[in-house]
Write a protein that holds these residues in place. Structure first.
Motif, PDB file in Angstrom:
ATOM      1  N   SER A 183       0.814  -1.221   0.000  1.00 30.28           N
ATOM      2  CA  SER A 183       0.000   0.000   0.000  1.00 30.28           C
ATOM      3  C   SER A 183       0.847   1.272   0.000  1.00 30.28           C
ATOM      4  O   SER A 183       0.458   2.281  -0.597  1.00 30.28           O
ATOM      5  CB  SER A 183      -0.954  -0.003   1.200  1.00 30.28           C
ATOM      6  OG  SER A 183      -0.235  -0.089   2.425  1.00 30.28           O
TER       7      SER A 183
ATOM      8  N   ARG B 102      -5.221  -1.697   3.321  1.00 32.47           N
ATOM      9  CA  ARG B 102      -4.993  -2.867   2.485  1.00 32.47           C
ATOM     10  C   ARG B 102      -5.137  -2.505   1.020  1.00 32.47           C
ATOM     11  O   ARG B 102      -5.677  -1.446   0.676  1.00 32.47           O
ATOM     12  CB  ARG B 102      -5.978  -3.976   2.830  1.00 32.47           C
ATOM     13  CG  ARG B 102      -7.435  -3.523   2.756  1.00 32.47           C
ATOM     14  CD  ARG B 102      -8.384  -4.696   2.680  1.00 32.47           C
ATOM     15  NE  ARG B 102      -8.227  -5.441   1.429  1.00 32.47           N
ATOM     16  CZ  ARG B 102      -8.979  -6.484   1.107  1.00 32.47           C
ATOM     17  NH1 ARG B 102      -9.922  -6.911   1.922  1.00 32.47           N
ATOM     18  NH2 ARG B 102      -8.809  -7.109  -0.048  1.00 32.47           N
TER      19      ARG B 102
ATOM     20  N   GLU C 246      -6.642  -3.574  -2.885  1.00 34.10           N
ATOM     21  CA  GLU C 246      -7.916  -4.118  -3.337  1.00 34.10           C
ATOM     22  C   GLU C 246      -7.829  -5.599  -3.721  1.00 34.10           C
ATOM     23  O   GLU C 246      -8.847  -6.262  -3.867  1.00 34.10           O
ATOM     24  CB  GLU C 246      -8.429  -3.317  -4.529  1.00 34.10           C
ATOM     25  CG  GLU C 246      -7.535  -3.394  -5.762  1.00 34.10           C
ATOM     26  CD  GLU C 246      -8.131  -2.660  -6.956  1.00 34.10           C
ATOM     27  OE1 GLU C 246      -7.372  -2.173  -7.798  1.00 34.10           O
ATOM     28  OE2 GLU C 246      -9.362  -2.591  -7.039  1.00 34.10           O
TER      29      GLU C 246
ATOM     30  N   CYS D 290      -4.987  -9.540   0.075  1.00 32.05           N
ATOM     31  CA  CYS D 290      -4.840  -8.555   1.142  1.00 32.05           C
ATOM     32  C   CYS D 290      -5.920  -8.699   2.201  1.00 32.05           C
ATOM     33  O   CYS D 290      -5.824  -8.104   3.276  1.00 32.05           O
ATOM     34  CB  CYS D 290      -4.876  -7.140   0.565  1.00 32.05           C
ATOM     35  SG  CYS D 290      -3.270  -6.334   0.554  1.00 32.05           S
TER      36      CYS D 290
ATOM     37  N   GLU E  41      -6.479  -7.772   6.753  1.00 34.56           N
ATOM     38  CA  GLU E  41      -7.682  -7.194   7.358  1.00 34.56           C
ATOM     39  C   GLU E  41      -8.330  -8.198   8.311  1.00 34.56           C
ATOM     40  O   GLU E  41      -8.709  -7.851   9.437  1.00 34.56           O
ATOM     41  CB  GLU E  41      -8.680  -6.794   6.277  1.00 34.56           C
ATOM     42  CG  GLU E  41      -9.987  -6.247   6.830  1.00 34.56           C
ATOM     43  CD  GLU E  41     -10.992  -5.899   5.752  1.00 34.56           C
ATOM     44  OE1 GLU E  41     -10.587  -5.844   4.559  1.00 34.56           O
ATOM     45  OE2 GLU E  41     -12.176  -5.691   6.086  1.00 34.56           O
TER      46      GLU E  41
ATOM     47  N   THR F  78      -9.147   0.853   1.841  1.00 35.45           N
ATOM     48  CA  THR F  78      -8.727   0.019   0.720  1.00 35.45           C
ATOM     49  C   THR F  78      -8.147   0.891  -0.389  1.00 35.45           C
ATOM     50  O   THR F  78      -8.768   1.875  -0.805  1.00 35.45           O
ATOM     51  CB  THR F  78      -9.909  -0.797   0.164  1.00 35.45           C
ATOM     52  OG1 THR F  78     -10.465  -1.594   1.213  1.00 35.45           O
ATOM     53  CG2 THR F  78      -9.460  -1.709  -0.966  1.00 35.45           C
TER      54      THR F  78
ATOM     55  N   SER G 234      -6.646   1.200  -4.297  1.00 29.97           N
ATOM     56  CA  SER G 234      -6.711   0.556  -5.594  1.00 29.97           C
ATOM     57  C   SER G 234      -5.309   0.388  -6.171  1.00 29.97           C
ATOM     58  O   SER G 234      -4.335   1.007  -5.703  1.00 29.97           O
ATOM     59  CB  SER G 234      -7.564   1.391  -6.558  1.00 29.97           C
ATOM     60  OG  SER G 234      -6.922   2.616  -6.848  1.00 29.97           O
TER      61      SER G 234
END
Length: 250
Positions: free
Chosen positions: A162, A211, A213, A217, A221, A241, A243
């Motif tokens: 991320s 996290r 997408e 991932c 979570e 989240t 992208s």
């Protein structure tokens, strides 16, 4: 199993012991004045010892060898540290727990005049180039559960990808938080137990989960949410989240 492991040429070895000092896993020891690979399962095959050898007596080979046993290595390290009256908070010197102090960027000179390039330029530097990291280590597996920086902390648990996908990650997510990162697809085991201990043993004020997408991932979570539930604590939490093109989806 067939794997990469070190090999020591005793004829070339001059007995300096530098390789043994460089081996954080304790795989190398000095026997009768020569370096010797003591246990195959202590050698991680990364070769920190190779550049330490001044005579080129160490090389890599591929052969049948026991798999690297991190648990055995850690147990041996802990035993040695206890014998020396010390404690082992985490695995290797690079994983040693520490806090990172930051100094503010000065906007004026000592005599009170505005520093050249201050104003908007300084603000841009603050937002775009200044690290907001306040603690080490950041990897979930390496973080000690009772580190002092967890007390009264706003905790950020993030998928390691991320930070690369989202350009202002430091400014928008790390600032003011203690950060832990991981990749459930690449790391062995589940994070739930470790995260449960961290949340249970410390006064965590809030939890943010960041996290990607991608489906894998979901593991980070899931672990973080279950850890919060298992801790029995009620603290504010949210999931963000990102992208693949670096936008916030939720």
């Amino acid at each position: 199993m067939l794997r990469k492991i070190i090999q020591i040429d005793e004829e070339k070895c001059n007995g300096c012991g530098l390789c043994a000092k460089a081996c954080h896993e304790g795989a190398i020891g000095m026997v009768n004045g020569k370096a010797k690979l003591l246990r195959d399962d202590y050698c991680d095959g990364l070769g920190d010892c190779l550049p330490a050898c001044p005579v080129g007596a160490i090389s890599f080979v591929h052969r049948e060898a026991a798999a690297y046993d991190e648990a055995a290595v850690m147990k041996n390290k802990e035993k040695k540290m206890k014998e020396q009256g010390m404690s082992l908070p985490c695995g290797c010197p690079g994983a040693m727990s520490r806090q990172i102090k930051k100094e503010d960027i000065p906007e004026s000179c000592a005599d009170g005049r505005e520093r050249p390039g201050a104003g908007a330029a300084v603000q841009n530097q603050r937002e775009l180039s200044v690290s907001e990291l306040r603690q080490w280590p950041v990897q979930i597996k390496l973080a000690p559960v009772n580190a002092p920086y967890f007390q009264d902390a706003h905790l950020l648990i993030a998928a390691d990808c991320s930070a690369y996908a989202y350009g202002s990650f430091h400014n928008d997510f790390i600032r003011g938080k203690v950060v832990l990162i991981g990749c459930p697809k690449l790391d062995e085991g589940d994070y739930t137990e470790k995260l449960t201990e961290i949340i249970s043993r410390n006064n965590i004020k809030s939890l943010t989960i960041v996290r990607m997408e991608v489906p894998c991932c979901g593991g980070i979570e899931h672990a973080a949410v279950n850890a919060l539930k298992n801790s029995g604590k009620f603290i504010p939490w949210q999931v963000v989240t990102i992208s693949l093109d670096g936008n916030i989806l939720s």
